[in-house]
Design a protein around this motif. Sequence first.
Motif, PDB file in Angstrom:
ATOM      1  N   ALA A  99      -9.144  16.329  31.442  1.00  0.00           N
ATOM      2  CA  ALA A  99     -10.497  16.702  31.032  1.00  0.00           C
ATOM      3  C   ALA A  99     -11.120  17.492  32.176  1.00  0.00           C
ATOM      4  O   ALA A  99     -11.252  16.988  33.284  1.00  0.00           O
ATOM      5  N   ALA A 100     -11.449  18.740  31.901  1.00  0.00           N
ATOM      6  CA  ALA A 100     -11.956  19.629  32.957  1.00  0.00           C
ATOM      7  C   ALA A 100     -13.400  19.980  32.663  1.00  0.00           C
ATOM      8  O   ALA A 100     -13.695  20.987  32.041  1.00  0.00           O
ATOM      9  N   ASP A 101     -14.303  19.107  33.098  1.00  0.00           N
ATOM     10  CA  ASP A 101     -15.726  19.422  32.998  1.00  0.00           C
ATOM     11  C   ASP A 101     -16.223  19.817  34.389  1.00  0.00           C
ATOM     12  O   ASP A 101     -15.450  19.847  35.346  1.00  0.00           O
ATOM     13  N   GLU A 102     -17.501  20.139  34.492  1.00  0.00           N
ATOM     14  CA  GLU A 102     -18.010  20.607  35.785  1.00  0.00           C
ATOM     15  C   GLU A 102     -17.888  19.540  36.871  1.00  0.00           C
ATOM     16  O   GLU A 102     -17.809  19.859  38.050  1.00  0.00           O
ATOM     17  N   PHE A 144      -5.461  21.847  31.335  1.00  0.00           N
ATOM     18  CA  PHE A 144      -6.857  21.467  31.495  1.00  0.00           C
ATOM     19  C   PHE A 144      -7.556  21.602  30.149  1.00  0.00           C
ATOM     20  O   PHE A 144      -7.512  22.648  29.518  1.00  0.00           O
ATOM     21  N   PHE A 145      -8.197  20.533  29.724  1.00  0.00           N
ATOM     22  CA  PHE A 145      -8.889  20.487  28.443  1.00  0.00           C
ATOM     23  C   PHE A 145     -10.370  20.723  28.699  1.00  0.00           C
ATOM     24  O   PHE A 145     -11.050  19.894  29.282  1.00  0.00           O
ATOM     25  N   GLY A 167      -2.547  12.191  25.739  1.00  0.00           N
ATOM     26  CA  GLY A 167      -3.159  11.423  26.814  1.00  0.00           C
ATOM     27  C   GLY A 167      -4.087  12.323  27.603  1.00  0.00           C
ATOM     28  O   GLY A 167      -3.772  13.493  27.848  1.00  0.00           O
ATOM     29  N   TYR A 168      -5.239  11.796  27.980  1.00  0.00           N
ATOM     30  CA  TYR A 168      -6.232  12.558  28.745  1.00  0.00           C
ATOM     31  C   TYR A 168      -6.584  11.808  30.021  1.00  0.00           C
ATOM     32  O   TYR A 168      -6.929  10.629  29.974  1.00  0.00           O
ATOM     33  N   TYR A 169      -6.506  12.509  31.157  1.00  0.00           N
ATOM     34  CA  TYR A 169      -7.107  12.009  32.387  1.00  0.00           C
ATOM     35  C   TYR A 169      -8.579  12.373  32.280  1.00  0.00           C
ATOM     36  O   TYR A 169      -8.923  13.551  32.190  1.00  0.00           O
TER      37      TYR A 169
END
Length: 140
Positions: free
Chosen positions: A106-109, A128-129, A67-69
Amino acid sequence: MNVRSFQLSDYQPLTALLEEVLSEECYGLTMEAFARQLSWDSELVLVAVEHTEIVGMIIGTIDQNKGYYYRIAVSPHHRSKGVGKSLISGLRQRFQQRGVSKILIAADEHNEPVLPLYEAMGYATTDFFRSFQKLSIVAG
């Protein structure tokens, strides 16, 4: 406050909220992922409603039993009131009901400012992905 699945009648107030709180680039990416997730599994798009107002939303997805937030957004007037935590908890419950093996963020900017919220809820930096690919393309 009530956390529930997205309904079609939420579309207008939800997009207005996203336009208010997200940068233009982040809004575009989020709307793409939002539309894709609705077509895959609308039960993983949650909204927080205070009285009749949409005050927050979260998009999740499941890929290969993980599962991804993906994205969380809360109205500036409703921050620090537990809205984000309620959305994260609601989505975590959906993930657990589906029997996912691991939950990642999901760790994007664009998500960097909210990562401390996830940490405060017990997630570690190892959850953190970070990927150079768009999660919305990877997941399906």
